[in-house]
Scaffold this motif. Structure first.
Motif, PDB file in Angstrom:
ATOM      1  N   LEU A   1       0.788  -1.231   0.000  1.00 14.38           N
ATOM      2  CA  LEU A   1       0.000   0.000   0.000  1.00 14.38           C
ATOM      3  C   LEU A   1       0.827   1.292   0.000  1.00 14.38           C
ATOM      4  CD1 LEU A   1      -2.819   1.210   0.020  1.00 14.38           C
ATOM      5  CD2 LEU A   1      -2.797   1.056   2.509  1.00 14.38           C
ATOM      6  N   PRO A   2       1.933   1.383   0.732  1.00 12.36           N
ATOM      7  CA  PRO A   2       2.674   2.646   0.722  1.00 12.36           C
ATOM      8  C   PRO A   2       3.251   3.032  -0.648  1.00 12.36           C
ATOM      9  CG  PRO A   2       3.272   1.389   2.656  1.00 12.36           C
ATOM     10  CD  PRO A   2       2.432   0.495   1.801  1.00 12.36           C
ATOM     11  N   VAL A   3       3.464   2.067  -1.529  1.00 13.04           N
ATOM     12  CA  VAL A   3       4.057   2.387  -2.838  1.00 13.04           C
ATOM     13  C   VAL A   3       3.115   3.263  -3.673  1.00 13.04           C
ATOM     14  CG1 VAL A   3       4.946   1.414  -4.988  1.00 13.04           C
ATOM     15  CG2 VAL A   3       5.526   0.350  -2.798  1.00 13.04           C
ATOM     16  N   PRO A   4       1.852   2.885  -3.907  1.00 11.70           N
ATOM     17  CA  PRO A   4       0.997   3.791  -4.688  1.00 11.70           C
ATOM     18  C   PRO A   4       0.703   5.107  -3.957  1.00 11.70           C
ATOM     19  CG  PRO A   4      -0.254   1.867  -3.993  1.00 11.70           C
ATOM     20  CD  PRO A   4       1.165   1.615  -3.632  1.00 11.70           C
ATOM     21  N   LEU A   5       0.657   5.066  -2.616  1.00 14.51           N
ATOM     22  CA  LEU A   5       0.454   6.310  -1.880  1.00 14.51           C
ATOM     23  C   LEU A   5       1.638   7.257  -2.070  1.00 14.51           C
ATOM     24  CD1 LEU A   5      -1.096   5.057   1.473  1.00 14.51           C
ATOM     25  CD2 LEU A   5      -2.247   6.155  -0.441  1.00 14.51           C
ATOM     26  N   SER A   6       2.851   6.715  -2.044  1.00 26.32           N
ATOM     27  CA  SER A   6       4.041   7.539  -2.267  1.00 26.32           C
ATOM     28  C   SER A   6       4.062   8.086  -3.693  1.00 26.32           C
ATOM     29  CB  SER A   6       5.308   6.721  -2.020  1.00 26.32           C
ATOM     30  OG  SER A   6       5.341   6.258  -0.701  1.00 26.32           O
ATOM     31  N   LEU A   7       3.685   7.261  -4.654  1.00 28.90           N
ATOM     32  CA  LEU A   7       3.642   7.722  -6.045  1.00 28.90           C
ATOM     33  C   LEU A   7       2.611   8.831  -6.237  1.00 28.90           C
ATOM     34  CD1 LEU A   7       4.028   4.387  -8.029  1.00 28.90           C
ATOM     35  CD2 LEU A   7       5.723   6.197  -7.724  1.00 28.90           C
TER      36      LEU A   7
END
Length: 119
Positions: A51-57
């Protein structure tokens, strides 16, 4: 022209403390949200990630253009200020000396030269 330091040592400490605290908050957020998620992109294509990957993007997609605009504006303002400061150090132009009109001539009427009569 020498630049003055932007921050005093106390302010540098506070700036460093701020970035350390922000990093801790982000790491804790990532640890608590480290769950697998799947995102349907288009058709049969599915992206499986944490989950943190798309939020960071998504954050970077909104932040980077704004940051680039901010830096470009600061660069342009600094360049204009330096140009204004350097042009202020140049000597002013010579004053224009106005000669009063000759007696018998009018300021409103332009002087028209008469054709020569000796032909």
């Amino acid at each position: 022209m020498r630049r003055q330091p932007a921050y005093s040592p106390r302010m540098a400490f506070l700036k460093t403390l701020f970035w350390i605290m922000l990093t801790i908050v982000v790491v804790v957020f990532f640890m608590h949200n480290w769950t697998p998620t799947s995102i349907s992109l288009f058709g049969d294509l599915v992206w499986q990630t944490k989950l943190p990957v798309p939020l960071s993007l998504a954050f970077l997609l909104g932040f980077l253009p704004t940051y680039a605009w901010h830096r470009a504006t600061r660069w342009n303002d600094r360049r204009r200020a330096l140009a204004a400061a350097s042009s202020a150090s140049v000597a002013p132009p010579e004053p224009v000396i106005q000669v009063p009109p000759a007696p018998g001539t009018s300021i409103d009427q332009p002087h028209i030269e008469q054709p020569r009569q000796d032909i």
